[in-house]
Design an enzyme around this catalytic site. Structure first.
Site, PDB file in Angstrom:
ATOM      1  N   ARG A  55       0.798  -1.224   0.000  1.00  0.00           N
ATOM      2  CA  ARG A  55       0.000   0.000   0.000  1.00  0.00           C
ATOM      3  C   ARG A  55       0.833   1.279   0.000  1.00  0.00           C
ATOM      4  O   ARG A  55       0.632   2.163  -0.822  1.00  0.00           O
ATOM      5  CB  ARG A  55      -0.852   0.080   1.282  1.00  0.00           C
ATOM      6  CG  ARG A  55      -2.167  -0.578   1.232  1.00  0.00           C
ATOM      7  CD  ARG A  55      -2.529  -1.027   2.638  1.00  0.00           C
ATOM      8  NE  ARG A  55      -1.640  -2.120   2.977  1.00  0.00           N
ATOM      9  CZ  ARG A  55      -1.926  -3.382   2.689  1.00  0.00           C
ATOM     10  NH1 ARG A  55      -3.067  -3.693   2.179  1.00  0.00           N
ATOM     11  NH2 ARG A  55      -1.060  -4.335   2.939  1.00  0.00           N
ATOM     12  N   THR A  56       1.752   1.372   0.969  1.00  0.00           N
ATOM     13  CA  THR A  56       2.432   2.654   1.160  1.00  0.00           C
ATOM     14  C   THR A  56       3.237   3.008  -0.081  1.00  0.00           C
ATOM     15  O   THR A  56       3.183   4.128  -0.577  1.00  0.00           O
ATOM     16  CB  THR A  56       3.330   2.581   2.410  1.00  0.00           C
ATOM     17  OG1 THR A  56       2.525   2.165   3.507  1.00  0.00           O
ATOM     18  CG2 THR A  56       3.947   3.922   2.727  1.00  0.00           C
ATOM     19  N   LYS A  83      25.713  -5.485  -1.520  1.00  0.00           N
ATOM     20  CA  LYS A  83      27.181  -5.545  -1.556  1.00  0.00           C
ATOM     21  C   LYS A  83      27.771  -4.847  -0.341  1.00  0.00           C
ATOM     22  O   LYS A  83      28.960  -4.554  -0.312  1.00  0.00           O
ATOM     23  CB  LYS A  83      27.696  -4.887  -2.847  1.00  0.00           C
ATOM     24  CG  LYS A  83      27.190  -5.542  -4.117  1.00  0.00           C
ATOM     25  CD  LYS A  83      27.721  -4.797  -5.343  1.00  0.00           C
ATOM     26  CE  LYS A  83      27.109  -5.348  -6.620  1.00  0.00           C
ATOM     27  NZ  LYS A  83      27.414  -4.484  -7.780  1.00  0.00           N
ATOM     28  N   ARG A 105      11.500   3.960   4.088  1.00  0.00           N
ATOM     29  CA  ARG A 105      10.962   2.946   5.004  1.00  0.00           C
ATOM     30  C   ARG A 105      12.124   2.084   5.445  1.00  0.00           C
ATOM     31  O   ARG A 105      12.907   1.601   4.612  1.00  0.00           O
ATOM     32  CB  ARG A 105       9.892   2.096   4.329  1.00  0.00           C
ATOM     33  CG  ARG A 105       9.507   0.892   5.194  1.00  0.00           C
ATOM     34  CD  ARG A 105       8.288   0.174   4.729  1.00  0.00           C
ATOM     35  NE  ARG A 105       7.080   0.898   5.084  1.00  0.00           N
ATOM     36  CZ  ARG A 105       5.851   0.362   5.056  1.00  0.00           C
ATOM     37  NH1 ARG A 105       5.682  -0.878   4.668  1.00  0.00           N
ATOM     38  NH2 ARG A 105       4.801   1.085   5.394  1.00  0.00           N
ATOM     39  N   HIS A 133       4.742   6.248  11.598  1.00  0.00           N
ATOM     40  CA  HIS A 133       4.278   6.110  10.213  1.00  0.00           C
ATOM     41  C   HIS A 133       3.299   7.267   9.970  1.00  0.00           C
ATOM     42  O   HIS A 133       2.089   7.064   9.910  1.00  0.00           O
ATOM     43  CB  HIS A 133       3.594   4.749  10.074  1.00  0.00           C
ATOM     44  CG  HIS A 133       3.324   4.312   8.672  1.00  0.00           C
ATOM     45  ND1 HIS A 133       3.551   5.102   7.570  1.00  0.00           N
ATOM     46  CD2 HIS A 133       2.836   3.133   8.194  1.00  0.00           C
ATOM     47  CE1 HIS A 133       3.199   4.423   6.477  1.00  0.00           C
ATOM     48  NE2 HIS A 133       2.766   3.230   6.832  1.00  0.00           N
TER      49      HIS A 133
END
Ligand code: NCD
Length: 316
Positions: A55-56, A83, A105, A133
Site C-alpha cells: 500500500r504505502t 554488496k 521505510r 508512520h
C-alpha cells in the site's frame, strides 16, 4: 516544514487540519477523468524502501505521478545494499543524482531522521521500525473525518499488537491532537513499556470497550518484529482479542471498523467483518493517495508552506 518524520512535525491540530483540508482538493483532483495536475513537474522523488510494502509504496508512487513528479525507483533487494553499502552512502548516492525528496521505510527506528541529517532533500518517513508512520496517521484521520465530520470527542479503540506498531504510535499522536479519546486494548505482553506516558486509556476487556466506541482500529500481529514469544497461540489471540462476527455485533450500529493493512483475515479480524459496510479498509487505501499528494505538495510545491494559500494554488 522541510521533512515529515513524525506526526509532531506537523505542529499539532492546526498543522494536521491544514493537510486534511489540502487533501480535500486532491480527492477532487483524483475524481477527475484525467486525475493529474502539473503541480510538481520537474521535481524528482526517490523511494528508499528497506522493508516490504504494498500500500504505502504504490500509494506514494501514484500520488507522485498524479502531481507530475518524476520518480526514481530503488529496490534494496537488487541494489548495492546487498554488496554492503551503508544507509548513509546509499542516501548520498541517490541525492547526488538530483532528487528533491526521499521517501524512506526502514526496519530501524530513527533511520529516516538519520537520512534527513545527511541530505538536503526533503525526507518523508514511510515507516521506521516500531516508531512512526505519519502518513498512515494522516490518511486515517482523513478517513474518520470524512465519515464523522470531525474527531473531536470521538472514542477510538486501537486493538492488538501495539508494542510493535508504528501505526499505533503515530495514530495515538494524531487522534489525540484532534481531540479524540483513545483506548488501547491489548494483552499486557503486547503493550510497550512506555505506554504510561501516552495520552490514552488502557483496557484488556475488548467486549466491554466495543459498545462504547465510534471507531475500532485493528492491528496485525507483527510477528516479523517479535523477538520473543509473547503469545501462547494465534488461536488464543483470536479468541480474546480478535474482532469476530460475534464481537462485531457488540458495536453500535454506526460504529466504524478500520485496519491499516495488511490484514490477516481470521486472526485479528474475521473475514466477514472486514467486508461489512461499516468497514473502511478500502476507503483508507483510497484516501492514502490524496493524503500523500497533499504531503508531497506541501513539502515540494511552490512556496512549500502549510496553509490555505497552498490549497488555493491547487484549486487555481
Ligand atoms: C503497516 C506498516 O507497515 O507499518 N502497514 C501499512 O503501512 N499500511 C502495518 C503493518 O505492517 O502491520
Amino acid at each position: 516544514m522541510t521533512h515529515l518524520l513524525s506526526v509532531d512535525d506537523l505542529g499539532g491540530a492546526s498543522g494536521i487540519e491544514e493537510v486534511l483540508r489540502l487533501t480535500d482538493s486532491f480527492v477532487e483532483v483524483s475524481a477527475r477523468s484525467i486525475p493529474k495536475v502539473p503541480a510538481l513537474r520537474g521535481k524528482t522523488i526517490a523511494w528508499l524502501f528497506y522493508e516490504d510494502s504494498t500500500r504505502t509504496r504504490l500509494s506514494f508512487e501514484t500520488a507522485a505521478k498524479r502531481l507530475s513528479a518524476d520518480t526514481m525507483n530503488f529496490s534494496v533487494g537488487s541494489s548495492s545494499v546487498n554488496k554492503g553499502e551503508s544507509l548513509r552512502d546509499t542516501a548520498r548516492t541517490i541525492e547526488a543524482m538530483g532528487v528533491d525528496a526521499i521517501v524512506v521505510r526502514h526496519g530501524s527506528a530513527g533511520a529516516p531522521h538519520r537520512v534527513a541529517s545527511w541530505v538536503d532533500a526533503s525526507v518523508i518517513n514511510a515507516g521506521d521500525g516500531w516508531h512512526e508512520h505519519p502518513t498512515q496517521a494522516l490518511l486515517d484521520c482523513y478517513t474518520i473525518r470524512q465519515q464523522l465530520g470531525s474527531l473531536e470527542g470521538r472514542h477510538i479503540a486501537i486493538v492488538g499488537d501495539i508494542k510493535h506498531s508504528r501505526v499505533a504510535r503515530s495514530n495515538v499522536l494524531a487522534f489525540s491532537a484532534l481531540g479524540a479519546e483513545v483506548t488501547l486494548v491489548a494483552p499486557p505482553t503486547l503493550l510497550p513499556p512506555s505506554v504510561d506516558t501516552w495520552p490514552v486509556k488502557i483496557s484488556n476487556d475488548l467486549d466491554a470497550v466495543l459498545p462504547t466506541v465510534d471507531v475500532v482500529y485493528l492491528l496485525r500481529m507483527q510477528r516479523e518484529r517479535m523477538t520473543e514469544s509473547l503469545l501462547p497461540t494465534l488461536r488464543e489471540y483470536t479468541a480474546f482479542w480478535g474482532l469476530t462476527v460475534a464481537r462485531a455485533a457488540l458495536l453500535r450500529p454506526d460504529a466504524l471498523v478500520m485496519h491499516p493493512g495488511p490484514m490477516n483475515r481470521g486472526v485479528e479480524i474475521a473475514a466477514e467483518v472486514a467486508d461489512l459496510p461499516r468497514s473502511l479498509i478500502i476507503d483508507q487505501v483510497r484516501n492514502g493517495v490524496a493524503v500523500r499528494m497533499a504531503v508531497l505538495y506541501l513539502l515540494l510545491g511552490s512556496g512549500a508552506e502549510l496553509g490555505t494559500t497552498a490549497e488555493e494554488r491547487v484549486r487555481a
